[in-house]
Write a protein that holds these residues in place. Sequence first.
Motif, mmCIF file in Angstrom:
data_model
loop_
_atom_site.group_PDB
_atom_site.id
_atom_site.type_symbol
_atom_site.label_atom_id
_atom_site.label_comp_id
_atom_site.label_asym_id
_atom_site.label_seq_id
_atom_site.Cartn_x
_atom_site.Cartn_y
_atom_site.Cartn_z
ATOM 1 N N MET A 57 -2.816 14.946 -1.814
ATOM 2 C CA MET A 57 -3.879 14.801 -2.825
ATOM 3 C C MET A 57 -4.682 16.094 -2.954
ATOM 4 O O MET A 57 -4.998 16.533 -4.049
ATOM 5 N N LYS A 58 -5.013 16.691 -1.810
ATOM 6 C CA LYS A 58 -5.822 17.918 -1.792
ATOM 7 C C LYS A 58 -5.079 19.083 -2.426
ATOM 8 O O LYS A 58 -5.605 19.794 -3.261
ATOM 9 N N GLU A 59 -3.833 19.271 -2.017
ATOM 10 C CA GLU A 59 -3.111 20.482 -2.405
ATOM 11 C C GLU A 59 -2.397 20.358 -3.745
ATOM 12 O O GLU A 59 -2.200 21.359 -4.421
ATOM 13 N N ALA A 60 -1.982 19.154 -4.109
ATOM 14 C CA ALA A 60 -1.263 19.009 -5.383
ATOM 15 C C ALA A 60 -2.189 18.530 -6.499
ATOM 16 O O ALA A 60 -1.856 18.628 -7.673
ATOM 17 N N GLN A 61 -3.336 18.002 -6.129
ATOM 18 C CA GLN A 61 -4.329 17.498 -7.104
ATOM 19 C C GLN A 61 -3.753 16.465 -8.065
ATOM 20 O O GLN A 61 -3.953 16.542 -9.279
ATOM 21 N N VAL A 62 -3.014 15.534 -7.496
ATOM 22 C CA VAL A 62 -2.441 14.428 -8.271
ATOM 23 C C VAL A 62 -3.404 13.237 -8.213
ATOM 24 O O VAL A 62 -4.458 13.309 -7.564
ATOM 25 N N ASP A 63 -3.019 12.139 -8.871
ATOM 26 C CA ASP A 63 -3.928 10.994 -8.960
ATOM 27 C C ASP A 63 -3.623 9.889 -7.944
ATOM 28 O O ASP A 63 -4.458 9.018 -7.710
ATOM 29 N N ALA A 64 -2.404 9.899 -7.395
ATOM 30 C CA ALA A 64 -2.014 8.841 -6.448
ATOM 31 C C ALA A 64 -0.760 9.291 -5.699
ATOM 32 O O ALA A 64 -0.095 10.254 -6.098
ATOM 33 N N VAL A 65 -0.451 8.579 -4.627
ATOM 34 C CA VAL A 65 0.800 8.841 -3.898
ATOM 35 C C VAL A 65 1.657 7.577 -3.922
ATOM 36 O O VAL A 65 1.149 6.477 -4.155
ATOM 37 N N LYS A 66 2.951 7.768 -3.710
ATOM 38 C CA LYS A 66 3.859 6.613 -3.643
ATOM 39 C C LYS A 66 4.660 6.693 -2.353
ATOM 40 O O LYS A 66 5.030 7.793 -1.920
ATOM 41 N N LEU A 67 4.915 5.543 -1.767
ATOM 42 C CA LEU A 67 5.790 5.509 -0.593
ATOM 43 C C LEU A 67 6.683 4.279 -0.643
ATOM 44 O O LEU A 67 6.365 3.308 -1.329
ATOM 45 N N GLU A 68 7.819 4.382 0.014
ATOM 46 C CA GLU A 68 8.841 3.327 -0.059
ATOM 47 C C GLU A 68 8.699 2.337 1.095
ATOM 48 O O GLU A 68 8.417 2.732 2.228
ATOM 49 N N GLY A 69 8.974 1.054 0.790
ATOM 50 C CA GLY A 69 8.981 0.030 1.839
ATOM 51 C C GLY A 69 7.942 -1.034 1.545
ATOM 52 O O GLY A 69 7.016 -0.824 0.750
ATOM 53 N N GLY A 70 8.092 -2.179 2.232
ATOM 54 C CA GLY A 70 7.177 -3.297 2.043
ATOM 55 C C GLY A 70 6.395 -3.575 3.303
ATOM 56 O O GLY A 70 5.538 -2.797 3.703
ATOM 57 N N ARG A 71 6.778 -4.697 3.990
ATOM 58 C CA ARG A 71 6.016 -5.111 5.170
ATOM 59 C C ARG A 71 5.987 -4.028 6.246
ATOM 60 O O ARG A 71 4.978 -3.859 6.919
ATOM 61 N N THR A 72 7.081 -3.269 6.364
ATOM 62 C CA THR A 72 7.161 -2.284 7.454
ATOM 63 C C THR A 72 6.199 -1.109 7.268
ATOM 64 O O THR A 72 5.915 -0.391 8.231
ATOM 65 N N VAL A 73 5.733 -0.893 6.041
ATOM 66 C CA VAL A 73 4.798 0.230 5.836
ATOM 67 C C VAL A 73 3.416 -0.267 5.373
ATOM 68 O O VAL A 73 2.605 0.529 4.890
ATOM 69 N N ALA A 74 3.162 -1.551 5.544
ATOM 70 C CA ALA A 74 1.877 -2.104 5.097
ATOM 71 C C ALA A 74 0.704 -1.427 5.809
ATOM 72 O O ALA A 74 -0.332 -1.138 5.182
ATOM 73 N N ASP A 75 0.852 -1.133 7.102
ATOM 74 C CA ASP A 75 -0.250 -0.477 7.830
ATOM 75 C C ASP A 75 -0.497 0.932 7.285
ATOM 76 O O ASP A 75 -1.641 1.404 7.236
ATOM 77 N N GLN A 76 0.606 1.593 6.893
ATOM 78 C CA GLN A 76 0.467 2.937 6.313
ATOM 79 C C GLN A 76 -0.302 2.860 4.989
ATOM 80 O O GLN A 76 -1.213 3.646 4.722
ATOM 81 N N ILE A 77 0.079 1.879 4.152
ATOM 82 C CA ILE A 77 -0.590 1.737 2.842
ATOM 83 C C ILE A 77 -2.073 1.438 3.055
ATOM 84 O O ILE A 77 -2.939 2.012 2.404
ATOM 85 N N ARG A 78 -2.360 0.572 4.012
ATOM 86 C CA ARG A 78 -3.754 0.208 4.302
ATOM 87 C C ARG A 78 -4.551 1.449 4.736
ATOM 88 O O ARG A 78 -5.670 1.687 4.260
ATOM 89 N N ALA A 79 -3.952 2.254 5.613
ATOM 90 C CA ALA A 79 -4.661 3.456 6.095
ATOM 91 C C ALA A 79 -4.965 4.409 4.941
ATOM 92 O O ALA A 79 -6.061 4.984 4.855
ATOM 93 N N ILE A 80 -4.022 4.559 4.036
ATOM 94 C CA ILE A 80 -4.212 5.506 2.916
ATOM 95 C C ILE A 80 -5.235 4.960 1.921
ATOM 96 O O ILE A 80 -6.140 5.684 1.484
#
Length: 293
Positions: free
Chosen positions: A105-128
Motif C-alpha cells: 500500500m505504501k510503495e505502490a499507492q494502490v487502493d486495496a490488496v488481494k490474496l488467495e484462499g478462504g478459511r486458511t487465510v482468514a487470520d491474515q485477512i483479519r490482520a490486514i
Amino acid sequence: MKQNTVATLAAMKARGERISQLTCYDYTTARLMDDAGVNMILVGDSLGMTMQGYADTLPVTVEEMIIYGRSVARGCRNTFVVLDMPFMSYQISPQQALETAGRMMKEAQVDAVKLEGGRTVADQIRAITDAGIPVVGHVGMTPQSYHAFGGFKVQGKEEDSARRVLEDALAVQEAGAFAVVLECVPPKLAALISRTLDIITIGIGAGEGCDGQVLVYQDMLGMTGDRVPKFVKRFAEAGQLMQEAFRAYDSQVKSGAFPAAEHAYGKSDCADEILARLEEEQAGSNWKLCSVM
Ligand code: KIV
C-alpha cells in the motif's frame, strides 16, 4: 477522492448494478481503462505469465508487484486499483501478511490488496483489515495453489467441494474483506454465493450471477493467441492489429518508406552553411566526433 471507492462499489451491489474489472499492469493501459470508465483494475500476479513469460504465477515477487502496481496506480484517476499479494508473501503468518500488505500500500499507492484462499487465510485477512487496508479475497480455483489442485480446474462441482467454496467465501467475508473473486466456480454456485454474501463477488469463469466480472486484459483483447480459457470473450482482435502494424513498420523501415519528410523536424533543420562548415572542418582535420582519445 476517486469515483470508485469501497463505499461506492458496495453501493453498486446494493443497487444491483454490475461492476467491471480488468487486469492491468502498466500506466498507458491503466489510463485507457480509467478513461473508459472501468470500475476496478486488478494488478494480478497473472503478470508472471502475461508480462514476464513464466508458466505460472509462483515466481512473482513483492518487489515486482510493487513496480507494476505503482505504474498502474499513476494512471488511475477514478478506477479503484487492487494489487495482488504474490505467492509466499502472506501464507506464513498474519504478521507476514500485514507487513507485505502495508509495504504494498505504501510503495505502490494502490487502493486495496488481494490474496488467495478462504478459511486458511482468514487470520491474515483479519490482520490486514484491522490495520485499515481494504482486502479482496479469492476463492474457488486459486492459481497459486494449482499444484495442489493438479491443474487449473473448476472447483465446486461436487457437494463437498461446493460447500468448501461457499464456506471459504463466507470466511473471507467474516474476516473483513470487502470483495471476493470467484474463479472457475460453477455458475449456479457462484450465483448462490453472490446472493448469500453481503460483500461484492467478482467472477472469472463463474457465470453471470456474480456482482462483477474480471478478465485478463490481454485475453479479452485477443493478444494471447487461440489457447484461451472457455470463459474468455474476445472484445477485440488487438493482437492481430498489432502484428499487422509491426509487419508494416518492419517493411517500411527496410524499404525506406518510413520516415517520410513529414516525420522529420524539417523546419528546425540545420542551415546549409552550418553543415557546409562542419563538413569542411571534418575534411581538413583528423578531429573525429566520437573520438575521446
Ligand atoms: O492474477 C490475476 O490476474 C487474478 C485474476 C485472474 C482474478 O487473480
